[in-house]
Design an enzyme around this catalytic site. Structure first.
Site: not given
Ligand code: NAD
Ligand code: WQD
Length: 335
Positions: A124, A148, A152
């Site tokens: 991430s 979190y 990562k």
């Molecule tokens: P998500 O929660 O929708 O998907 C994760 C999936 O993993 C879920 O279906 C959950 O049930 C499953 N899971 C969690 N722990 C498990 C375990 N121990 N065994 C089996 N299954 C398990 O999340 P996402 O948004 O699809 O994200 C996928 C990956 O990408 C995650 O690792 C997340 O940290 C990373 N990521 C997400 C974002 C984002 O903004 N969505 C941004 C950066 C990184």
């Molecule tokens: C985006 C912008 C908020 C909600 C997060 C995780 C990051 C990654 C992606 C997993 C910011 C603003 C938000 C609201 C707002 N996930 N905001 N009102 O924080 O950039 O990233 O998701 O890895 O680790 O931290 O995303 O969508 O929460 O926020 O004003 O109700 O929107 O302040 O500027 P963020 P976000």
């Protein structure tokens, strides 16, 4: 030969499952449904016309995971499984370290036992902590502001160490920026737990009438309109980045990190306006306090992914807003 998607029923995993299937890959999913619904797979079948083999198991359950490797000819693993809520990770750090780290260690042990050397990992942009400058390149300093993010960064290190020790090992560490949007069919999309923490699901829930108004967290950042700037990327573009990464791990050894972003920073208020322009729905908002832990600006330099993976994001903000809304409006209560 198949690709195993841990956490493949989740938001990014389910979209990746579709893109891999379209490209002719055989996909297998393991998910414990701790943050997703088994119904996702019915929708994926509607879209792809394929029954994707699915195992309901915790990736940290070594016996269950070993069975999956014994029963299938797995070439590459895409490791999505993990918990992802930043705020919850601050309240329950041990829960996050336990799930995210344990599942990765078990996965690596089982991969080694079965001679599987290729992994693509969901990292991430949060690992960049408070950026000293933007756009962010992969060689810039890392350091996290929440547990979190530390999970990562720790997993990235574990994968690098594994690649150093085992010359056959190949890891692609994908640093995602801010995925939004949904499959263009509107049949699958993001399903937040409770009140959304992230911007786009919050906006779509205001639009559908579930929430009254958006709180814009701060309008005094040093950005063009004072609100936070992020690199929002369409989840289907992100999914295609995984197809490119799967090809890359199959022919390169060692550990390599790539940003997956568009390279374009958009502010919160720009997103609110883009949503109105795309869907004709005004989002009422109030300006609120800054959210603790937020940074002013975070967006990628995506050049390395273009040069190394041959991938770049194609979809624009209008696509992201339209597809997010199609998913939310046709599934107001999720699956
Ligand atoms: P998500 O929660 O929708 O998907 C994760 C999936 O993993 C879920 O279906 C959950 O049930 C499953 N899971 C969690 N722990 C498990 C375990 N121990 N065994 C089996 N299954 C398990 O999340 P996402 O948004 O699809 O994200 C996928 C990956 O990408 C995650 O690792 C997340 O940290 C990373 N990521 C997400 C974002 C984002 O903004 N969505 C941004 C950066 C990184
Ligand atoms: C985006 C912008 C908020 C909600 C997060 C995780 C990051 C990654 C992606 C997993 C910011 C603003 C938000 C609201 C707002 N996930 N905001 N009102 O924080 O950039 O990233 O998701 O890895 O680790 O931290 O995303 O969508 O929460 O926020 O004003 O109700 O929107 O302040 O500027 P963020 P976000």
């Amino acid at each position: 030969m198949a690709i195993l998607l841990t956490g493949g029923a989740g938001y990014i995993g389910s979209h990746t499952c579709i893109e891999l299937t379209k490209e002719g890959y055989d996909v297998i999913i393991v998910d414990d449904f701790s943050n997703s619904s088994p119904k996702v797979m019915e929708r994926v079948k509607e879209i792809t016309g394929k029954d994707i083999p699915l195992y309901r198991a915790d990736v940290a359950d070594k016996e269950a995971l070993s069975r999956i490797f014994a029963e299938n000819d797995i070439e590459t693993v895409i490791h999505f499984a993990g918990f992802k809520a930043v705020g919850e990770s601050c309240r329950l750090p041990v829960k996050y370290y336990r799930n995210n780290i344990d599942s990765t260690l078990t996965l690596l042990e089982v991969m080694a036992e079965y001679g599987v050397h290729n992994i693509v990992f969901s990292s991430s942009a949060t690992v960049y902590g408070v950026p000293k400058k933007v756009p962010l390149t992969e060689d810039m300093d890392t350091g996290c502001t929440n547990p979190y993010g530390w999970t990562k960064l720790m997993i990235e290190q574990i994968l690098r160490d594994t690649a150093t020790a085992d010359k056959e090992f190949s890891a692609v560490l994908l640093r995602y920026f801010n995925p939004i949007g949904a499959h263009e069919s509107g049949r699958i999309g993001e399903l937040p737990n409770g009140i959304p923490n992230n911007l786009m699901p919050y906006i779509t829930q205001v639009a559908v009438g579930k929430l009254k108004q958006l709180s814009v967290f701060g309008n005094d950042y040093p950005t063009h309109d004072g609100t936070g700037v992020r690199d929002f990327i369409h989840v289907v573009d992100l999914a295609k980045g995984h197809v490119a990464a799967v090809k890359y791990v199959a022919s390169n050894k060692g550990a390599e990190v790539f940003n997956l972003g568009t390279g374009i920073g958009n502010s919160v208020l720009v997103i609110v306006k883009a949503f109105k322009d795309a869907n004709g729905i005004e989002i009422p908002y109030v300006i609120a306090e800054r959210r603790s832990g937020d940074v002013a600006e975070c967006y990628a330099d995506p050049k390395k992914a273009f040069e190394g993976l041959g991938w770049k994001a194609e979809k624009n903000l209008t696509d992201m807003c339209k597809d997010s809304w199609r998913w939310q409006s046709s599934n107001p209560d999720g699956y």
